[in-house]
Design a protein around this motif. Structure first.
Motif, PDB file in Angstrom:
ATOM      1  N   ARG A   1       0.823  -1.217   0.000  1.00 59.45           N
ATOM      2  CA  ARG A   1       0.000   0.000   0.000  1.00 59.45           C
ATOM      3  C   ARG A   1       0.855   1.263   0.000  1.00 59.45           C
ATOM      4  O   ARG A   1       0.461   2.300  -0.566  1.00 59.45           O
ATOM      5  CB  ARG A   1      -0.920  -0.046   1.229  1.00 59.45           C
ATOM      6  CG  ARG A   1      -1.572   1.270   1.641  1.00 59.45           C
ATOM      7  CD  ARG A   1      -2.618   1.713   0.631  1.00 59.45           C
ATOM      8  NE  ARG A   1      -3.289   2.910   1.065  1.00 59.45           N
ATOM      9  CZ  ARG A   1      -2.809   4.157   0.975  1.00 59.45           C
ATOM     10  NH1 ARG A   1      -1.606   4.327   0.433  1.00 59.45           N
ATOM     11  NH2 ARG A   1      -3.493   5.189   1.395  1.00 59.45           N
ATOM     12  N   SER A   2       2.032   1.207   0.593  1.00 58.56           N
ATOM     13  CA  SER A   2       2.881   2.396   0.687  1.00 58.56           C
ATOM     14  C   SER A   2       3.401   2.853  -0.663  1.00 58.56           C
ATOM     15  O   SER A   2       3.875   3.993  -0.804  1.00 58.56           O
ATOM     16  CB  SER A   2       4.068   2.124   1.620  1.00 58.56           C
ATOM     17  OG  SER A   2       4.945   1.152   1.052  1.00 58.56           O
ATOM     18  N   ARG A   3       3.293   2.003  -1.674  1.00 61.68           N
ATOM     19  CA  ARG A   3       3.742   2.389  -3.014  1.00 61.68           C
ATOM     20  C   ARG A   3       2.721   3.260  -3.740  1.00 61.68           C
ATOM     21  O   ARG A   3       3.013   3.817  -4.787  1.00 61.68           O
ATOM     22  CB  ARG A   3       4.014   1.125  -3.837  1.00 61.68           C
ATOM     23  CG  ARG A   3       5.184   0.290  -3.337  1.00 61.68           C
ATOM     24  CD  ARG A   3       6.500   0.909  -3.715  1.00 61.68           C
ATOM     25  NE  ARG A   3       6.685   0.917  -5.158  1.00 61.68           N
ATOM     26  CZ  ARG A   3       7.654   1.577  -5.804  1.00 61.68           C
ATOM     27  NH1 ARG A   3       8.500   2.312  -5.116  1.00 61.68           N
ATOM     28  NH2 ARG A   3       7.751   1.523  -7.107  1.00 61.68           N
ATOM     29  N   VAL A   4       1.514   3.376  -3.186  1.00 63.92           N
ATOM     30  CA  VAL A   4       0.519   4.294  -3.745  1.00 63.92           C
ATOM     31  C   VAL A   4       0.860   5.704  -3.271  1.00 63.92           C
ATOM     32  O   VAL A   4       0.877   5.976  -2.076  1.00 63.92           O
ATOM     33  CB  VAL A   4      -0.907   3.908  -3.305  1.00 63.92           C
ATOM     34  CG1 VAL A   4      -1.916   4.928  -3.805  1.00 63.92           C
ATOM     35  CG2 VAL A   4      -1.261   2.516  -3.801  1.00 63.92           C
ATOM     36  N   ARG A   5       1.137   6.563  -4.204  1.00 62.04           N
ATOM     37  CA  ARG A   5       1.577   7.918  -3.880  1.00 62.04           C
ATOM     38  C   ARG A   5       0.380   8.856  -3.844  1.00 62.04           C
ATOM     39  O   ARG A   5      -0.334   9.000  -4.839  1.00 62.04           O
ATOM     40  CB  ARG A   5       2.585   8.373  -4.951  1.00 62.04           C
ATOM     41  CG  ARG A   5       3.309   9.672  -4.640  1.00 62.04           C
ATOM     42  CD  ARG A   5       4.503   9.841  -5.570  1.00 62.04           C
ATOM     43  NE  ARG A   5       4.117   9.914  -6.969  1.00 62.04           N
ATOM     44  CZ  ARG A   5       3.793  11.052  -7.602  1.00 62.04           C
ATOM     45  NH1 ARG A   5       3.792  12.210  -6.950  1.00 62.04           N
ATOM     46  NH2 ARG A   5       3.475  11.028  -8.882  1.00 62.04           N
TER      47      ARG A   5
END
Length: 690
Positions: A195-199
């Motif tokens: 999820r952290s790769r969604v900017r």
């Protein structure tokens, strides 16, 4: 040759299965390079939405000899690119939004790159339709709540290796535990498990946002935002920002809209100016903003392009709807009208607006531009929605896909009348009247037909005047239909739709009753055989009418479909976030008017029931949940009013499956036959209990 038979007994080739097979219409039309893409319903496949593709080669297949004088061609070149069970649809704000996007690529690059949302898991997927590989997920599943993460209104940016879109993220178990933001999703699939790769491009200061619209040079982005308790037809704001080299958004500012103004769409023109549809004048009209030229109050200079007392847009019920589309040459394709929407081409320099030739009288808010061609989804009282292309150089238009085909002899179609009725205080009420119509049957002399008043959903919406086989199902059997665009409906300016402010359950009930009474008084309808029906907000109006002391005895029966029945419950925790504060404007603030919420609710007026009714409900409905029907039926116990309740597993808000549509329609006809004293043996008898 015609023969006499009582109204309601006429035979018809339009059976419920035929109606169900053609339920729904094409939606979310767009262009990928020179190709056209859209979604189509598949009622026979569990109600899924198929993703359709029309290539340039297929688009040109129809020869001039194959086209009729109305401009139709074969229209069979489109193909479904994803087999079942792929379902191209999302649940953002529950009503969904634009579920797909694409970017053109050369054949050497693998052909177009497409992304879409899949309804079953709400994830965003990518695939290349010209390659054999299956779609791959781009976004993760949420571990916080069953509602999880949802995505809509995407823009594919291969140069950045990202998809920009709206993210809806549930943060808890409640229907209003949710946040929304504009985000960038990597195209390489790295966010599928992380999820952290969604900017995140914006914060979640705004409760609701539409998808990003990038300027032609890619240096600016625009979107629409609004917050509770406003609905998007009340107050919205247009925001813009500059895009940095790293793809971040800076210099965010509000450039249009604000308190008491609704902007329904914002798009960049080829020259870098921003076009918006704003109702600042009381009508949704087109305006051009020059972001580099200052106007009043620090806002950009604004110019009305074609000021008219007409609507050039409508309410945002689904994110990504498109009422106008700029062309590369500076012209603007736009829908417009009063009570109906037709397609025209506007010259923003002169204000000249030229309408499209052809038989189509209603265009859906879905436009695509490929060069000098504009494609839309259009219908008429004699044809269902089909995909129509306009060549703006020649003015010629033709059907290129999803062509209307007469399933029965068109002589069985209704012949509607556009009428304006007079309501309380002399106010206008707009309606479409569909008298009973059959090529081989007439009623005995002196008999008046039964009529069913149809109340549309929304309620901030409108019933379009188009061929609807469900209406034809009744009119071809000798039962008339009156579709009422009651006060509060769109299409007639802000003053008309504001009639419903704090008057829901009053104005809509009065307007439907006024139409019914007028039809009876003028001898058009049988006063003893009037009914009312509606779904969602229309279900509310139907139930409110059947339980209202002011219209007692008017309707002999009614059909209530996935309704709102308890205002207090619906205003607290029994609906979704998008409409969770809708009643603040429709009824008034609950804190200020608790008695009003109780007095108007059909739940608390069930003791007034005296007419038979049919209650239809989807068990998966999170907008109007089945618990409201259950409480209503408990209150109706002991009234000895004949009724039936049919609940459908696997159905949500709006029936999509063919078998559901068939059963609901046949049950409704049986209710009318039993109540109106009509003998019919072609549908199963609905069991009515007390």
């Amino acid at each position: 040759m015609t023969t006499q038979a009582p109204y309601g007994t006429w035979p018809s080739p339009l059976d419920a299965r035929l109606v169900a097979a053609h339920d729904g219409r094409p939606e979310f039309l767009g262009a990928v390079g020179d190709e056209l893409w859209w979604t189509e319903p598949r009622p026979e496949e569990g109600g899924r939405r198929a993703l359709m593709r029309l290539t340039v080669e297929s688009r040109c297949e129809g020869s001039p000899e194959a086209r009729s004088e109305e401009g139709r061609q074969d229209g069979e070149g489109a193909v479904s690119v994803l087999p079942a069970p792929w379902n191209v649809r999302n649940r953002v704000i529950e009503y969904g939004g634009q579920p797909w996007a694409g970017a053109p690529r050369t054949p050497e690059e693998g052909g177009p790159l497409m992304v879409f949302t899949h309804f079953a898991d709400q994830r965003l997927y990518a695939f290349a339709p010209d390659a054999p590989d299956a779609p791959v997920p781009l976004t993760p599943l949420s571990e916080v709540t069953e509602h999880g993460l949802r995505w809509c209104d995407p823009v594919v940016l291969p140069g950045r290796g990202e998809v920009w879109c709206v993210m809806e993220e549930f943060t808890g178990q409640g229907p209003t535990d949710v946040r929304r933001a504009l985000v960038a999703v990597p195209l390489d699939g790295s966010a599928a498990g992380d999820r952290s790769r969604v900017r995140e491009l914006t914060d979640d200061a705004d409760r609701f946002v539409t998808g990003p619209r990038l300027s032609p040079d890619g240096r600016r982005v625009a979107w629409i935002a609004w917050n509770h308790p406003a609905m998007p037809w009340d107050t919205t704001r247009v925001k813009t920002a500059r895009v940095t080299e790293d793809g971040d958004l800076t210099e965010v500012s509000v450039v249009a809209g604000g308190e008491g103004q609704s902007v329904a769409q914002a798009e960049w023109a080829a020259d870098g100016t921003l076009l918006i549809a704003s109702d600042a004048s009381g009508w949704w009209n087109l305006h051009r903003l020059d972001l580099d030229a200052a106007g009043g109050q620090g806002r950009p200079l604004s110019k009305a392009l074609c000021p008219r007392e007409e609507e050039f847009a409508a309410g945002i019920w689904k994110i990504g709807q498109r009422w106008f589309a700029p062309l590369p040459n500076g012209l603007v394709a736009t829908l417009h009208g009063r009570g109906a929407m037709t397609l025209g081409v506007l010259d923003p320099e002169t204000g000249d607006l030229v309408d499209t030739a052809g038989p189509w009288t209603e265009w859906a808010p879905s436009l695509a531009v490929t060069g000098t061609r504009v494609t839309g989804i259009a219908a008429s009282p004699r044809s269902s929605y089909e995909i129509v292309e306009l060549d703006t150089r020649t003015g010629h238009s033709l059907v290129v896909a999803a062509p209307h085909r007469d399933q029965v002899d068109p002589a069985y179609y209704p012949e509607p009348l556009i009428r304006t009725f007079v309501g309380p205080d002399g106010r206008d009420i707009h309606a479409h009247i569909y008298p009973p119509h059959h090529p081989h049957r007439t009623a005995p002399d002196g008999e008046l037909p039964p009529y069913v008043v149809w109340a549309h959903g929304g309620p901030t919406s409108r019933a379009p005047l188009v061929l609807d086989l469900e209406i034809a199902y009744f009119t071809s059997r000798g039962i008339g239909v009156a579709e009422v665009n009651y006060g509060g409906s769109t299409g007639y300016g802000r003053e008309y739709r504001d009639r419903l402010r704090e008057q829901w359950g009053v104005v809509d009930v009065e307007d439907c009753a006024a139409v019914a009474r007028t039809l009876a008084e003028e001898g058009t309808a049988d006063p003893a055989r009037l009914a009312i029906r509606g779904g969602s907000a229309g279900g509310w109006t139907s139930a409110a009418s059947l339980t209202s002391p002011t219209v007692a005895g008017l309707y002999a029966c009614g059909t209530i479909t996935y309704p709102i029945l308890d205002l207090e419950g619906w205003a607290t925790d029994e609906t979704h976030d998008f409409e969770s504060q809708y009643l603040e404007s429709l009824v008034g603030p609950l804190a200020d008017y608790p008695a009003r919420y109780r007095e108007r609710s059909p739940l608390h007026r069930a003791s007034n029931l005296s007419s038979p009714f049919l209650l239809l409900q989807g068990l998966d409905d999170v907008i109007c949940p089945p618990v409201q029907c259950e409480r209503f039926l408990e209150q109706a116990e002991g009234r000895e009013v004949r009724h039936a309740y049919i609940a459908f597993e696997g159905e949500g808000h709006g029936f999509r499956r063919a078998e559901t549509i068939v059963r609901a329609l046949e049950a409704e006809l049986s209710l009318y036959a039993q109540t109106f004293g009509i003998a019919r043996t072609d549908v199963p008898a609905l069991e009515l209990s007390k």
